[in-house]
Design a protein around this motif. Structure first.
Motif, PDB file in Angstrom:
ATOM      1  N   TYR A   1      41.550  36.533  34.334  1.00  0.00           N
ATOM      2  CA  TYR A   1      41.076  36.657  35.722  1.00  0.00           C
ATOM      3  C   TYR A   1      39.777  37.461  35.825  1.00  0.00           C
ATOM      4  CZ  TYR A   1      45.752  35.121  37.398  1.00  0.00           C
ATOM      5  OH  TYR A   1      46.916  34.436  37.654  1.00  0.00           O
ATOM      6  N   THR A   2      39.264  38.019  34.707  1.00  0.00           N
ATOM      7  CA  THR A   2      38.042  38.835  34.797  1.00  0.00           C
ATOM      8  C   THR A   2      36.831  38.033  34.318  1.00  0.00           C
ATOM      9  OG1 THR A   2      38.002  39.685  32.532  1.00  0.00           O
ATOM     10  CG2 THR A   2      39.409  40.856  34.118  1.00  0.00           C
TER      11      THR A   2
ATOM     12  N   GLN B   1      36.375  45.497  34.954  1.00  0.00           N
ATOM     13  CA  GLN B   1      37.343  44.991  35.941  1.00  0.00           C
ATOM     14  C   GLN B   1      38.767  45.179  35.448  1.00  0.00           C
ATOM     15  OE1 GLN B   1      35.830  41.006  36.040  1.00  0.00           O
ATOM     16  NE2 GLN B   1      35.341  41.092  38.221  1.00  0.00           N
TER      17      GLN B   1
ATOM     18  N   MET C   1      39.834  48.773  35.511  1.00  0.00           N
ATOM     19  CA  MET C   1      39.966  49.336  36.859  1.00  0.00           C
ATOM     20  C   MET C   1      41.222  48.819  37.556  1.00  0.00           C
ATOM     21  SD  MET C   1      36.053  49.396  38.313  1.00  0.00           S
ATOM     22  CE  MET C   1      36.296  50.452  39.748  1.00  0.00           C
ATOM     23  N   TRP C   2      41.559  47.558  37.314  1.00  0.00           N
ATOM     24  CA  TRP C   2      42.729  46.981  37.981  1.00  0.00           C
ATOM     25  C   TRP C   2      44.027  47.622  37.512  1.00  0.00           C
ATOM     26  CZ3 TRP C   2      41.089  41.141  37.237  1.00  0.00           C
ATOM     27  CH2 TRP C   2      40.007  40.868  38.096  1.00  0.00           C
ATOM     28  N   ARG C   3      44.053  48.093  36.273  1.00  0.00           N
ATOM     29  CA  ARG C   3      45.335  48.565  35.725  1.00  0.00           C
ATOM     30  C   ARG C   3      45.426  50.080  35.594  1.00  0.00           C
ATOM     31  NH1 ARG C   3      45.853  46.954  29.488  1.00  0.00           N
ATOM     32  NH2 ARG C   3      46.199  44.893  30.398  1.00  0.00           N
TER      33      ARG C   3
ATOM     34  N   TYR D   1      46.177  53.787  36.551  1.00  0.00           N
ATOM     35  CA  TYR D   1      47.047  54.502  37.491  1.00  0.00           C
ATOM     36  C   TYR D   1      46.631  55.967  37.567  1.00  0.00           C
ATOM     37  CZ  TYR D   1      50.558  50.794  37.937  1.00  0.00           C
ATOM     38  OH  TYR D   1      51.216  49.629  38.225  1.00  0.00           O
TER      39      TYR D   1
ATOM     40  N   GLY E   1      51.190  58.082  40.105  1.00  0.00           N
ATOM     41  CA  GLY E   1      51.855  56.785  39.997  1.00  0.00           C
ATOM     42  C   GLY E   1      51.237  55.740  40.898  1.00  0.00           C
TER      43      GLY E   1
ATOM     44  N   LEU F   1      47.929  53.319  42.080  1.00  0.00           N
ATOM     45  CA  LEU F   1      46.786  52.679  41.423  1.00  0.00           C
ATOM     46  C   LEU F   1      45.511  53.465  41.748  1.00  0.00           C
ATOM     47  CD1 LEU F   1      47.727  49.000  42.244  1.00  0.00           C
ATOM     48  CD2 LEU F   1      47.517  49.940  39.935  1.00  0.00           C
TER      49      LEU F   1
ATOM     50  N   TYR G   1      42.224  52.491  41.671  1.00  0.00           N
ATOM     51  CA  TYR G   1      41.101  51.834  42.338  1.00  0.00           C
ATOM     52  C   TYR G   1      41.572  50.723  43.255  1.00  0.00           C
ATOM     53  CZ  TYR G   1      38.543  54.119  38.587  1.00  0.00           C
ATOM     54  OH  TYR G   1      38.037  55.041  37.720  1.00  0.00           O
TER      55      TYR G   1
ATOM     56  N   PHE H   1      40.830  47.052  45.031  1.00  0.00           N
ATOM     57  CA  PHE H   1      40.153  45.888  44.460  1.00  0.00           C
ATOM     58  C   PHE H   1      38.674  45.935  44.775  1.00  0.00           C
ATOM     59  CE2 PHE H   1      38.639  41.644  43.916  1.00  0.00           C
ATOM     60  CZ  PHE H   1      39.331  41.201  42.796  1.00  0.00           C
ATOM     61  N   LEU H   2      38.366  46.386  45.991  1.00  0.00           N
ATOM     62  CA  LEU H   2      36.982  46.402  46.442  1.00  0.00           C
ATOM     63  C   LEU H   2      36.108  47.292  45.559  1.00  0.00           C
ATOM     64  CD1 LEU H   2      35.538  44.983  48.713  1.00  0.00           C
ATOM     65  CD2 LEU H   2      35.648  47.111  50.012  1.00  0.00           C
TER      66      LEU H   2
ATOM     67  N   VAL I   1      34.969  45.331  42.786  1.00  0.00           N
ATOM     68  CA  VAL I   1      33.899  44.400  43.176  1.00  0.00           C
ATOM     69  C   VAL I   1      32.565  45.136  43.189  1.00  0.00           C
ATOM     70  CG1 VAL I   1      32.995  42.955  45.037  1.00  0.00           C
ATOM     71  CG2 VAL I   1      35.445  42.959  44.547  1.00  0.00           C
ATOM     72  N   ARG I   2      32.573  46.341  43.755  1.00  0.00           N
ATOM     73  CA  ARG I   2      31.338  47.120  43.841  1.00  0.00           C
ATOM     74  C   ARG I   2      30.800  47.436  42.444  1.00  0.00           C
ATOM     75  NH1 ARG I   2      33.233  51.279  47.462  1.00  0.00           N
ATOM     76  NH2 ARG I   2      32.965  50.236  49.461  1.00  0.00           N
TER      77      ARG I   2
ATOM     78  N   ARG J   1      50.898  37.946  38.143  1.00  0.00           N
ATOM     79  CA  ARG J   1      51.531  37.974  36.823  1.00  0.00           C
ATOM     80  C   ARG J   1      52.609  39.054  36.784  1.00  0.00           C
ATOM     81  NH1 ARG J   1      46.557  38.652  32.871  1.00  0.00           N
ATOM     82  NH2 ARG J   1      45.957  40.133  34.477  1.00  0.00           N
TER      83      ARG J   1
ATOM     84  N   ASP K   1      50.995  46.653  37.194  1.00  0.00           N
ATOM     85  CA  ASP K   1      49.906  46.921  38.137  1.00  0.00           C
ATOM     86  C   ASP K   1      49.725  45.779  39.131  1.00  0.00           C
ATOM     87  OD1 ASP K   1      48.880  45.782  35.511  1.00  0.00           O
ATOM     88  OD2 ASP K   1      47.170  45.393  36.802  1.00  0.00           O
TER      89      ASP K   1
ATOM     90  N   ARG L   1      49.997  46.128  43.079  1.00  0.00           N
ATOM     91  CA  ARG L   1      48.825  45.811  43.897  1.00  0.00           C
ATOM     92  C   ARG L   1      49.097  44.686  44.891  1.00  0.00           C
ATOM     93  NH1 ARG L   1      43.610  47.203  43.158  1.00  0.00           N
ATOM     94  NH2 ARG L   1      43.942  47.867  41.013  1.00  0.00           N
TER      95      ARG L   1
ATOM     96  N   SER M   1      42.063  30.790  38.160  1.00  0.00           N
ATOM     97  CA  SER M   1      41.792  31.309  36.815  1.00  0.00           C
ATOM     98  C   SER M   1      40.854  32.505  36.850  1.00  0.00           C
ATOM     99  CB  SER M   1      41.173  30.210  35.949  1.00  0.00           C
ATOM    100  OG  SER M   1      39.956  29.781  36.521  1.00  0.00           O
ATOM    101  N   LYS M   2      40.435  32.908  38.042  1.00  0.00           N
ATOM    102  CA  LYS M   2      39.411  33.966  38.100  1.00  0.00           C
ATOM    103  C   LYS M   2      39.618  34.761  39.372  1.00  0.00           C
ATOM    104  CE  LYS M   2      35.402  35.923  37.079  1.00  0.00           C
ATOM    105  NZ  LYS M   2      35.205  36.708  38.249  1.00  0.00           N
ATOM    106  N   ARG M   3      39.459  36.096  39.270  1.00  0.00           N
ATOM    107  CA  ARG M   3      39.566  36.923  40.467  1.00  0.00           C
ATOM    108  C   ARG M   3      38.244  37.609  40.746  1.00  0.00           C
ATOM    109  NH1 ARG M   3      45.369  39.595  39.039  1.00  0.00           N
ATOM    110  NH2 ARG M   3      46.664  37.821  39.676  1.00  0.00           N
ATOM    111  N   THR M   4      37.306  36.846  41.314  1.00  0.00           N
ATOM    112  CA  THR M   4      36.104  37.499  41.814  1.00  0.00           C
ATOM    113  C   THR M   4      36.498  38.230  43.091  1.00  0.00           C
ATOM    114  OG1 THR M   4      34.795  35.731  40.864  1.00  0.00           O
ATOM    115  CG2 THR M   4      33.706  37.100  42.501  1.00  0.00           C
TER     116      THR M   4
ATOM    117  N   PRO N   1      40.359  39.215  45.382  1.00  0.00           N
ATOM    118  CA  PRO N   1      41.751  39.521  45.013  1.00  0.00           C
ATOM    119  C   PRO N   1      42.664  38.300  45.009  1.00  0.00           C
ATOM    120  CG  PRO N   1      41.281  40.250  47.249  1.00  0.00           C
ATOM    121  CD  PRO N   1      39.976  39.798  46.668  1.00  0.00           C
TER     122      PRO N   1
ATOM    123  N   ALA O   1      31.392  45.870  51.738  1.00  0.00           N
ATOM    124  CA  ALA O   1      31.015  45.676  50.338  1.00  0.00           C
ATOM    125  C   ALA O   1      31.400  44.295  49.824  1.00  0.00           C
ATOM    126  CB  ALA O   1      31.660  46.747  49.465  1.00  0.00           C
TER     127      ALA O   1
ATOM    128  N   ILE P   1      31.507  40.444  48.736  1.00  0.00           N
ATOM    129  CA  ILE P   1      30.472  39.495  48.280  1.00  0.00           C
ATOM    130  C   ILE P   1      30.915  38.059  48.576  1.00  0.00           C
ATOM    131  CG2 ILE P   1      29.505  41.010  46.514  1.00  0.00           C
ATOM    132  CD1 ILE P   1      31.085  39.379  44.423  1.00  0.00           C
TER     133      ILE P   1
END
Lengths: 541, 242
Positions: free
Chosen positions: A402-403, A470, A473-475, A477, A481, A483, A485, A487-488, A491-492, B75, B79, B83, B103-106, B108, B135, B137
């Motif tokens: 996904y990244t 990415q 940052m997503w994972r 903690y 306990g 998270l 960051y 999601f935004l 992105v930044r 998944r 995390d 989330r 297949s992609k998370r530009t 969420p 912020a 995009i």
């Protein structure tokens, strides 16, 4: 085009052009509104243009009688022109959508120029337009030279090339109008898919008929790869695109697969489009043009056998590595991961075989940018197949999936391997087909080489950084306990990498523009012909 | 072996056959069982198909290529569950032709989006994303304000029914009126929508204007339905984490 056909062949071509125009007319008239009308009109337009071209030349003098004792290179030359045209379209779309991720405000408020519609224009334009035309054009050349026979007939190569490009044009214009199946790398709607099946069968028959005329007892390695490309792409294309149209007069359809089965079929297709379109076909190109340009035979025949069957057998299993930790059954993910790792063996056998072939010709690699393109292609092939096997390992994939790491991986394969080997083949073919020793400007080839390498490196390195950032940052903690960051925030954090990626892409595109200029200059200045001859002449009708 | 191959190379049809065999095995082993194994074909009891309006929204989601930047597949990783919500089950997308796992998370993941934001937020966000998320995009989609074309909805439901989605004849016959009624809570047909598709279906003027049925109504109805078609993922997660 028409000048190279005999009078009876021109009559057949005229009939086929008429049928194409009729098909377009029927499509447009039956659909009445929507995308299909535009696509019908495109087919009608192409049919009419062909009628004028062929009809206008119908009673021109017949081509020289010794043409059957020459290779038939006119389709290859046309295929090269289309390769260059699609490269410009696909790469420009790519640079533009990359820029949109950095400057989203730059999106014109016009549906056809929105990111979501332009993204498949980029992928289809590159994979099918640029890559596909290059494969078909070079396969005609390689097939004739390694079989030492002229193409089996003169009309069907044009059917294949023109029909294939009509498919690409239908697909790309469809996305702009919002017509898509949403299946990645198979977005074109059902009637375009059916059309491609017809074209592909014609291609396969032409290939086999020409092989049957070969003056060499053995079929050369390059042809094994081209054959695998033609056969397996047909299989993947048909199964993945099975769909039920909402009406026969509308573009809309629903795939017959749903949910998890659809996901598995999609990535079985998706990854093997990489395998049999972007790898097998291009290995065919490598196995011919690398020895030709370096003047060295392929280093190991046994290794070629091992890698060919390894790639053909292992690749088909690996699609499920796109679905790690998803709702796909665990055993299927495990199989995908295992075969992905095993795939490294045949992949590196190919890359190693290519690089070992250059032993004794390293001074040429230093001096000749064309050969250097092929060398870099082999190196990137080795690197990205290693990266691919690595990313397919489940825990690694949990971070990378996904990244933008995936995007970086794909581009190290497409920019570094596929495009580079195409450039190597183009710079070998274009002068040869024009009856020249070199390109119009060898210095421009040198410039293109460095721009392409620099662009690829900037692109890939920025996407590695982006993806790993990415994923982490997503994972991450906090100690509490929670998270760390939103999601935004991730992105930044991408902004600098998205800017760098756009610059990398722009460098690569600049090199491509130079390449197009150089090829055009070479083909225009010397409208000669290739000087080599087949061993067997095609019997005159 | 080498001798065998030496001879195989002289037969074009031999090569063709061998390539087909070699390239078929993996696909057969991995794909064929998915149609028979319980864990992949089990459909949750409470799973409902999309309403005609949501389906129209889904088609717009596909048309605009939203799937290129947004996944719909949580998944089974800690995390992601923290989330987004419960991890996705295979059965959830059993009626999805095609699936939109992505297949992609530009942007969420959207698998659990339904109910997370208000309709008004979605409308403003789609018209001008940076007015609500500075912020962001994401591209703007101001043209979604145009009227929704419902001309093909009837045929679309009928086609999906032929592919096994449980749309009954009444649903197919009422496709167009249901689409209109779902965005008009005060209209006569509004109740019929909840009768056909269940009481949890949102019946609202999604774009704030019950007068005209727009593409915005459809898209927002679809986005608000994501993750609400079945309770199963919540039940499964609760069993996993007692």
């Amino acid at each position: 085009m028409a000048g190279t056909l005999s009078i009876p062949e021109r009559q057949i071509a005229l009939l086929l052009s008429g049928l194409l125009a009729l098909l377009g007319l029927v499509m447009a008239a039956a659909a009445r509104h929507g995308v299909m009308v535009v696509h019908g009109a495109m087919a009608l337009g192409l049919g009419v243009v062909l009628i004028f071209i062929v009809g206008g030349a119908l009673y021109d003098p017949a081509p020289p009688t010794d043409r059957m004792r020459r290779y038939y290179d006119a389709p290859t030359r046309f295929g090269i022109v289309m390769t260059l045209v699609w490269a410009l379209i696909g790469m420009s779309a790519g640079v533009w959508v990359a820029a949109l991720l950095y400057w989203p405000e730059a999106t014109p408020l016009w549906p056809a120029t929105s990111f979501g519609r332009l993204r498949p224009v980029h992928t289809t334009g590159i994979i099918f337009g640029f890559g596909g035309n290059a494969l078909i054009a070079t396969s005609f050349h390689v097939l004739q030279r390694t079989a030492r026979a002229r193409l089996a007939d003169s009309v069907s190569p044009w059917v294949v090339l023109l029909g294939y490009n009509l498919f690409c044009a239908w697909a790309v214009t469809g996305y702009l109008m919002g017509s898509t199946q949403s299946k990645e790398y198979a977005e074109a709607e059902w009637y375009a898919d059916l059309w491609l099946v017809v074209i592909w069968v014609t291609y396969f028959i032409l290939y086999l008929r020409t092989l049957a005329r070969r003056a060499e007892p053995h079929i050369y390695v390059a042809n094994w790869y081209y054959l695998a490309f033609i056969l397996v792409v047909a299989m993947l294309h048909i199964v993945n695109n099975l769909a039920l149209p909402v009406r026969l007069t509308t573009a809309e359809s629903f795939p017959i697969w749903a949910g998890v089965q659809d996901a598995m079929v999609q990535w079985w297709y998706g990854h093997n489009a990489v395998a049999f379109f972007l790898t097998s076909g291009f290995l065919g190109m490598l196995y011919y043009f690398l020895p030709v340009r370096s003047g060295r035979p392929i280093w190991s025949y046994r290794l070629s056998i091992l890698s060919f069957w390894g790639i053909t057998f292992f690749y088909i299993w690996v699609g499920s590595h796109h679905l790690h930790y998803t709702a796909l059954p665990y055993w299927a993910q495990t199989l995908g991961m295992t075969f992905s790792v095993m795939l490294l063996v045949p992949s590196w056998a190919s890359a190693g075989n290519a690089i070992a072939t250059l032993n004794g010709a390293w001074h040429k690699v230093r001096d000749d940018a064309t050969l250097r393109f092929m060398f870099v292609a082999a190196v990137f092939y080795g690197l990205s197949t290693f990266e691919g096997s690595f990313l397919a390992i489940r825990p690694v994939n949990s971070l990378s999936h996904y990244t933008d790491w995936t995007v970086g991986h794909v581009h190290s394969g497409t920019l570094g391997w596929v495009a580079m080997i195409i450039f190597g083949a183009l710079y070998t073919l274009v002068p040869q087909l024009s009856g020249r020793e070199t390109m119009a400007s060898p210095r421009a080839v040198e410039w293109h080489f460095w721009l392409a390498v620099a662009g690829t490196l900037v692109y890939v390195v920025s996407m590695w950084n982006a993806g790993i950032t990415q994923g982490l940052m997503w994972r991450t903690y906090q100690e509490s306990g929670a998270l760390s960051y939103s999601f935004l925030e991730s992105v930044r954090a991408m902004a600098p990498y998205y800017l760098l990626r756009t610059i990398g892409g722009a460098l690569f595109l600049t090199g491509m523009v130079i390449c197009v200029w150089n090829c055009r200059a070479t083909m225009r200045v010397a409208p000669g012909a290739a000087t080599d001859h087949p061993l067997v002449a095609q019997p005159a009708e | 072996m080498l001798r065998l191959h030496y001879n195989l190379e002289k037969l074009s049809m031999g090569l063709v056959g061998a390539i087909i065999v070699a390239a078929s095995i993996g696909g057969l082993v991995e794909i064929a069982p998915l149609f028979t194994i319980d864990e992949t074909v089990a459909v949750p009891d409470d799973l409902r198909p999309h309403t005609p309006l949501e389906l129209a929204g889904r088609e717009i989601y596909i048309r605009e290529g939203c799937y290129a930047c947004h996944s719909q597949m949580v998944r089974s990783l800690a995390d992601e569950i923290d989330r987004y919500g419960p991890y996705s089950l295979a059965g959830e997308s059993a009626y999805d032709h095609p699936m939109l796992w992505g297949s992609k998370r530009t942007g969420p993941d959207l698998a659990r989006l339904g109910g997370k934001y208000s309709d008004l937020w979605h409308v403003e966000h789609l018209v001008d994303p940076r007015s609500v998320v500075p912020a962001s995009i994401m591209p703007a989609y101001p043209w979604l304000a145009r009227p929704l074309d419902t001309g093909l909805l009837h045929d679309k439901l009928a086609t999906l029914a032929r592919l096994g989605v449980p749309y009954d004849e009444a649903m197919i016959a009422a496709a167009k009126t249901d689409a209109l009624a779902q965005s008009r809570p005060d209209s006569d047909g509004a109740e019929a929508v909840t009768v056909r598709y269940g009481g949890k279906v949102a019946v609202r003027a999604f774009d704030g204007d019950p007068e005209t049925l727009t593409e915005m109504d459809a898209v927002v109805a679809y986005l608000q339905s994501l993750g609400t078609l079945t309770e199963a993922p919540y039940r499964v997660l609760a069993e996993d984490r007692p």
